[in-house]
Structure formats: structure tokens, C-alpha cells
Write a protein that holds these residues in place. Structure first.
Motif, PDB file in Angstrom:
ATOM      1  N   ASP A   6      37.289  34.990  52.961  1.00 35.55           N
ATOM      2  CA  ASP A   6      37.845  35.645  51.772  1.00 35.55           C
ATOM      3  C   ASP A   6      38.188  34.632  50.679  1.00 35.55           C
ATOM      4  N   SER A   7      37.988  35.065  49.435  1.00 36.93           N
ATOM      5  CA  SER A   7      38.365  34.211  48.300  1.00 36.93           C
ATOM      6  C   SER A   7      39.876  34.286  48.093  1.00 36.93           C
ATOM      7  N   TYR A   8      40.385  33.367  47.270  1.00 34.42           N
ATOM      8  CA  TYR A   8      41.815  33.382  46.941  1.00 34.42           C
ATOM      9  C   TYR A   8      42.205  34.741  46.358  1.00 34.42           C
ATOM     10  N   GLU A   9      41.357  35.259  45.465  1.00 33.14           N
ATOM     11  CA  GLU A   9      41.629  36.557  44.838  1.00 33.14           C
ATOM     12  C   GLU A   9      41.716  37.679  45.862  1.00 33.14           C
ATOM     13  N   GLU A  10      40.801  37.644  46.832  1.00 36.13           N
ATOM     14  CA  GLU A  10      40.814  38.694  47.872  1.00 36.13           C
ATOM     15  C   GLU A  10      42.079  38.600  48.730  1.00 36.13           C
TER      16      GLU A  10
ATOM     17  N   LYS B  37      44.990  39.951  46.702  1.00 33.81           N
ATOM     18  CA  LYS B  37      44.975  41.409  46.605  1.00 33.81           C
ATOM     19  C   LYS B  37      45.451  42.050  47.919  1.00 33.81           C
ATOM     20  N   LYS B  38      44.949  41.520  49.032  1.00 33.43           N
ATOM     21  CA  LYS B  38      45.295  42.104  50.328  1.00 33.43           C
ATOM     22  C   LYS B  38      46.774  41.915  50.657  1.00 33.43           C
ATOM     23  N   VAL B  39      47.295  40.715  50.368  1.00 30.30           N
ATOM     24  CA  VAL B  39      48.713  40.468  50.674  1.00 30.30           C
ATOM     25  C   VAL B  39      49.607  41.313  49.754  1.00 30.30           C
ATOM     26  N   MET B  40      49.229  41.407  48.487  1.00 32.77           N
ATOM     27  CA  MET B  40      50.054  42.189  47.561  1.00 32.77           C
ATOM     28  C   MET B  40      50.135  43.665  47.980  1.00 32.77           C
ATOM     29  N   ASN B  41      49.103  44.146  48.683  1.00 33.55           N
ATOM     30  CA  ASN B  41      49.109  45.542  49.149  1.00 33.55           C
ATOM     31  C   ASN B  41      49.716  45.712  50.531  1.00 33.55           C
TER      32      ASN B  41
ATOM     33  N   VAL C 124      57.940  40.522  46.220  1.00 36.40           N
ATOM     34  CA  VAL C 124      56.955  39.668  45.553  1.00 36.40           C
ATOM     35  C   VAL C 124      57.131  38.197  45.963  1.00 36.40           C
ATOM     36  N   ILE C 125      58.383  37.792  46.139  1.00 38.94           N
ATOM     37  CA  ILE C 125      58.638  36.388  46.508  1.00 38.94           C
ATOM     38  C   ILE C 125      58.050  36.064  47.875  1.00 38.94           C
ATOM     39  N   ILE C 126      58.292  36.949  48.850  1.00 37.90           N
ATOM     40  CA  ILE C 126      57.761  36.648  50.196  1.00 37.90           C
ATOM     41  C   ILE C 126      56.242  36.810  50.221  1.00 37.90           C
ATOM     42  N   LYS C 127      55.730  37.710  49.434  1.00 44.73           N
ATOM     43  CA  LYS C 127      54.274  37.884  49.379  1.00 44.73           C
ATOM     44  C   LYS C 127      53.601  36.674  48.761  1.00 44.73           C
ATOM     45  N   LYS C 128      54.220  36.152  47.697  1.00 47.52           N
ATOM     46  CA  LYS C 128      53.647  34.965  47.056  1.00 47.52           C
ATOM     47  C   LYS C 128      53.627  33.795  48.017  1.00 47.52           C
ATOM     48  N   ARG C 129      54.694  33.687  48.793  1.00 45.41           N
ATOM     49  CA  ARG C 129      54.759  32.599  49.783  1.00 45.41           C
ATOM     50  C   ARG C 129      53.615  32.761  50.810  1.00 45.41           C
ATOM     51  N   LEU C 130      53.437  34.001  51.282  1.00 45.65           N
ATOM     52  CA  LEU C 130      52.389  34.247  52.281  1.00 45.65           C
ATOM     53  C   LEU C 130      50.997  33.971  51.713  1.00 45.65           C
ATOM     54  N   ILE C 131      50.783  34.342  50.463  1.00 46.80           N
ATOM     55  CA  ILE C 131      49.473  34.088  49.837  1.00 46.80           C
ATOM     56  C   ILE C 131      49.167  32.590  49.894  1.00 46.80           C
ATOM     57  N   GLU C 132      50.162  31.759  49.561  1.00 48.09           N
ATOM     58  CA  GLU C 132      49.930  30.310  49.565  1.00 48.09           C
ATOM     59  C   GLU C 132      49.690  29.795  50.984  1.00 48.09           C
ATOM     60  N   VAL C 133      50.475  30.295  51.932  1.00 52.74           N
ATOM     61  CA  VAL C 133      50.333  29.862  53.326  1.00 52.74           C
ATOM     62  C   VAL C 133      48.923  30.196  53.834  1.00 52.74           C
ATOM     63  N   LEU C 134      48.464  31.408  53.548  1.00 52.06           N
ATOM     64  CA  LEU C 134      47.138  31.824  54.036  1.00 52.06           C
ATOM     65  C   LEU C 134      46.029  31.084  53.304  1.00 52.06           C
ATOM     66  N   GLU C 135      46.232  30.872  52.003  1.00 51.07           N
ATOM     67  CA  GLU C 135      45.230  30.133  51.230  1.00 51.07           C
ATOM     68  C   GLU C 135      45.077  28.704  51.787  1.00 51.07           C
ATOM     69  N   ASN C 136      46.207  28.080  52.143  1.00 47.81           N
ATOM     70  CA  ASN C 136      46.132  26.728  52.713  1.00 47.81           C
ATOM     71  C   ASN C 136      45.339  26.697  54.010  1.00 47.81           C
ATOM     72  N   LEU C 137      45.439  27.775  54.787  1.00 49.23           N
ATOM     73  CA  LEU C 137      44.695  27.846  56.045  1.00 49.23           C
ATOM     74  C   LEU C 137      43.213  28.130  55.788  1.00 49.23           C
ATOM     75  N   VAL C 138      42.953  29.106  54.922  1.00 53.43           N
ATOM     76  CA  VAL C 138      41.584  29.596  54.740  1.00 53.43           C
ATOM     77  C   VAL C 138      40.737  28.666  53.845  1.00 53.43           C
ATOM     78  N   ALA C 139      41.367  28.041  52.829  1.00 50.57           N
ATOM     79  CA  ALA C 139      40.583  27.274  51.843  1.00 50.57           C
ATOM     80  C   ALA C 139      39.634  26.249  52.480  1.00 50.57           C
ATOM     81  N   PRO C 140      40.104  25.378  53.383  1.00 49.28           N
ATOM     82  CA  PRO C 140      39.169  24.394  53.952  1.00 49.28           C
ATOM     83  C   PRO C 140      38.058  25.047  54.794  1.00 49.28           C
TER      84      PRO C 140
END
Ligand code: ATP
Ligand code: MG
Length: 335
Positions: free
Chosen positions: A212-216, A219-223, A273-289
Motif C-alpha cells: 500500500d502507498s502512504y495515501e492508501e 485513508k484506511k487508518v483514518m476510516n 485524529v491524534i492517535i490515528k496520525k501516530r498510527l499512520i506514521e508507525v505503519l508507514e515506517n514499517l511498510v515504506a522499506p
């Protein structure tokens, strides 16, 4: 007595791209074990995928490359793990036929995993026979290469139990041939879906994919489902059935901070929103590489297919040896 050899076998059904549930349930252990075990195999279970996708061969075909890419991107090293395609090892089908004689229809119907999956797919008595017997074919996957350690998600444990019954029966009737099989479940035995459903699944439309891309991801975490009663920031919130906190517990390494956030959320005063934003970053750090490595590998699909071809040649050699032994034991070695 010498040290027991550890032979690992794992696999995926090529029915879709792999997701975070696969990563925490099985792939992390696969990557670790390839350095620790004496021998490691990774199988793309296309024959098994066809048992409930017989009329969709294109889907199975195209996902062979996808699941191979996912595993390579997560760190499966073809120099350490023999990667192969199930249908290219006809000995697995042959072994399945002999194992089928050791299993009753009643036992097959009783397997809780198969029962659940049949219900999910709405099969009833109209279940394809191949699907009902897939645990027997899974016994052949595991035993053709004499593996004894299987990293799996919790949903697969009843299948491993059935495999061990086949091991016992085979050894009792034909003499000692196969070892008992052990399972290894990941730290997260069953990751819930982003909808809060009991299991994140490829075919359940509730997954965050390793590609998944960062955008995806965003979107998924925000929902994601949090707590329907947590309407205003100052309302006390529930953390137990809150999918965002469930994921933070699993994926966020800063446990102290997560504990603090939970306290604050429970008391009130912490917005979703605060906890979701945190989760987005945590997941992005895992998925990006993983995503980046995957994109690079995907540029050269021929090289990936060559890895599978080489692995298949090696697996086939082992399969032939095992079949020779099995046929001797069953007394059908004629010429
Ligand atoms: P399908 O819907 O086609 O069966 P799946 O998502 O269940 O797809 P599989 O290829 O059947 O994926 O499973 C591969 C491995 O990943 C198995 O060991 C399985 O137990 C594990 N696994 C799958 N989903 C999860 C999950 N949500 N949490 C933990 N492990 C999982
Ligand atoms: Mg499955």
C-alpha cells in the motif's frame, strides 16, 4: 543422539497481495527462521488456491508473482530459503492420494478451520471436494520435504493437528517415515481487520497491504473504527475494542508512550485524529522499506520467476527421494 534437524516449510495461497496480518502472523518468523533452521522452504500454494478458485485461474496465475514479491521484499532470501511453486511438484499430488486413504470424511468435515472457511464462502454440501481435503494436501506439502517446523497464523492450527494425525497413522501402518510436525505462531496470532473483524484477510476487504502507498495507508487508518461513544475530544474513550489502539499495541515500539496515550484517551481529552496520525506514521515506517524493495524487484519479474524455477528444481529432487521411500514403505515399488 545427534541434534535434531530443523526443516521449515511455509507458504501462501496466491489469491491476493499479502498484508500486515501475514507479516506479523507468519512472515516475520519465516525471515528469522531461515537463519536458524537447517533447511527452509517457501511454497506458493497454487494448487490449494485453485481448490476454491477453479473458475478463476487468471487470479491465481497473476498472484504467484505478487506473493513472491511480497516475501522477497520482506527479507526472504532465496539463497537461504528454497522458494518453489506447488503445482510444479507432482509428487505432492501423488503423496496426497496415499494420505487420503488415512483420513475419513467425518474427520475432514470436523476440521474447524475448514468448517469456518466453508461457512464464510457459503459452500454447505456443495463444497468442492478438493477444498474439503486441502488439509490432506497440506500434509503432503509439509512432509514431501520432511519439514518439522511450520510458522503459521493461529487460523491454521487445526490443520497442523490433522497433519500430525496423518503422520501417526502413516508411521503406524507403514513403519517410521515422518516426524511429528511443530507449529510456530507469531507474536500476533491473528491480526484483526481494519474493520475490527476477527481476521484481516486477503479476500475480506479489510486489509492494509504490504504494498500500500502512504495515501492508501492514511485513508484506511483514518476510516478505522475507534469508539462510537467517543464523540467529543473530552469524552472518556474505550481503548479495548478500539482498532487504532489494538494496532498501536502491536506495531508501535514505544510502549511507554502508548500506555500514556491510552490513559489519556480513557480519561478523555485525546482526539481520534491524534492517535490515528501516530498510527499512520508507525505503519508507514514499517511498510515504506518493504514497498520500496518490492517496487525494485517488480521491475524484473523474469528474475523473480527464475528464483522460483531454481527453487522448484531443488524441491523436486527432494520430492523424488521422499516418494521413493514412501513407495517402498507402501510396498508399491515394482520395478
Ligand atoms: P485466503 O483468504 O485466500 O485464505 P489468507 O489471508 O487467509 O488468504 P493465506 O495465504 O491463507 O492468507 O495464509 C498465509 C499465512 O498467513 C497462514 O500461515 C495464515 O495463518 C497467516 N495469516 C493470514 N491472515 C492472518 C492474520 N490476519 N493474522 C495472522 N496470521 C494470518
Ligand atoms: Mg487462508
Amino acid at each position: 543422539m545427534g541434534k535434531q534437524q530443523i526443516t521449515v516449510l511455509t507458504g501462501d495461497r496466491p489469491t491476493g497481495k499479502l498484508h500486515l496480518g501475514h507479516f506479523v502472523g507468519s512472515i516475520k518468523n519465516r525471515v528469522k527462521l531461515q537463519n536458524e533452521a537447517d533447511c527452509s522452504f517457501y511454497m506458493i500454494a497454487d494448487v490449494q488456491a485453485l481448490t476454491d478458485n477453479a473458475n478463476n485461474p487468471e487470479k491465481v496465475r497473476s498472484n504467484v508473482l505478487e506473493v513472491a514479491l511480497d516475501n522477497l521484499a520482506c527479507g526472504i532470501d532465496p539463497n537461504k530459503t528454497t522458494m518453489f511453486i506447488q503445482s510444479e511438484i507432482p509428487e505432492i499430488a501423488e503423496l496426497t492420494v496415499f494420505f487420503l486413504n488415512l483420513v475419513t470424511l467425518a474427520r475432514l468435515k470436523r476440521n474447524p478451520t475448514v468448517k469456518d472457511e466453508m461457512k464464510q464462502k457459503g459452500y454447505g454440501e456443495d463444497v468442492p471436494a478438493g477444498f474439503l481435503v486441502y488439509p490432506v494436501s497440506q500434509a503432503a506439502d509439509i512432509l514431501f520435504c520432511k519439514s518439522n517446523l511450520i510458522p503459521v497464523g493461529e487460523d491454521q492450527l487445526p490443520v497442523i493437528e490433522q497433519v500430525n494425525e496423518i503422520v501417526n497413522d502413516f508411521n503406524r501402518i507403514y513403519g517410521d517415515t515422518f516426524e511429528k510436525v511443530k507449529h510456530l505462531v507469531g507474536d500476533t496470532p491473528r491480526l484483526v481487520g481494519i474493520d475490527g473483524g476477527v481476521k484481516m484477510g486477503k479476500s475480506l476487504n479489510n486489509a492494509i497491504y504490504l504494498s500500500d502507498s502512504y495515501e492508501e495507508i492514511k485513508k484506511k487508518v483514518m476510516n478505522m473504527y475507534t469508539d462510537p461513544k467517543h464523540i467529543h475530544v473530552n469524552d472518556p474513550g474505550d481503548v479495548k475494542n478500539n482498532v487504532v489502539f489494538k494496532y498501536l499495541d502491536i506495531f508501535d515500539d514505544d510502549k511507554v508512550e502508548v500506555a500514556k496515550l491510552k490513559e489519556q484517551y480513557k480519561k478523555g481529552g485525546l482526539g481520534d485524529v491524534i492517535i490515528k496520525k501516530r498510527l499512520i506514521e508507525v505503519l508507514e515506517n514499517l511498510v515504506a522499506p518493504i514497498r520500496e524493495k518490492r517496487e525494485n524487484l517488480a521491475k524484473n519479474p523474469e528474475a523473480v520467476m527464475k528464483i522460483l524455477e531454481d527453487g522448484t528444481v531443488k524441491a523436486r529432487r527432494i520430492a523424488k527421494e521422499t516418494m521413493k521411500e514412501v513407495k517402498e514403505k507402501i510396498k508399491i515399488n515394482y520395478f
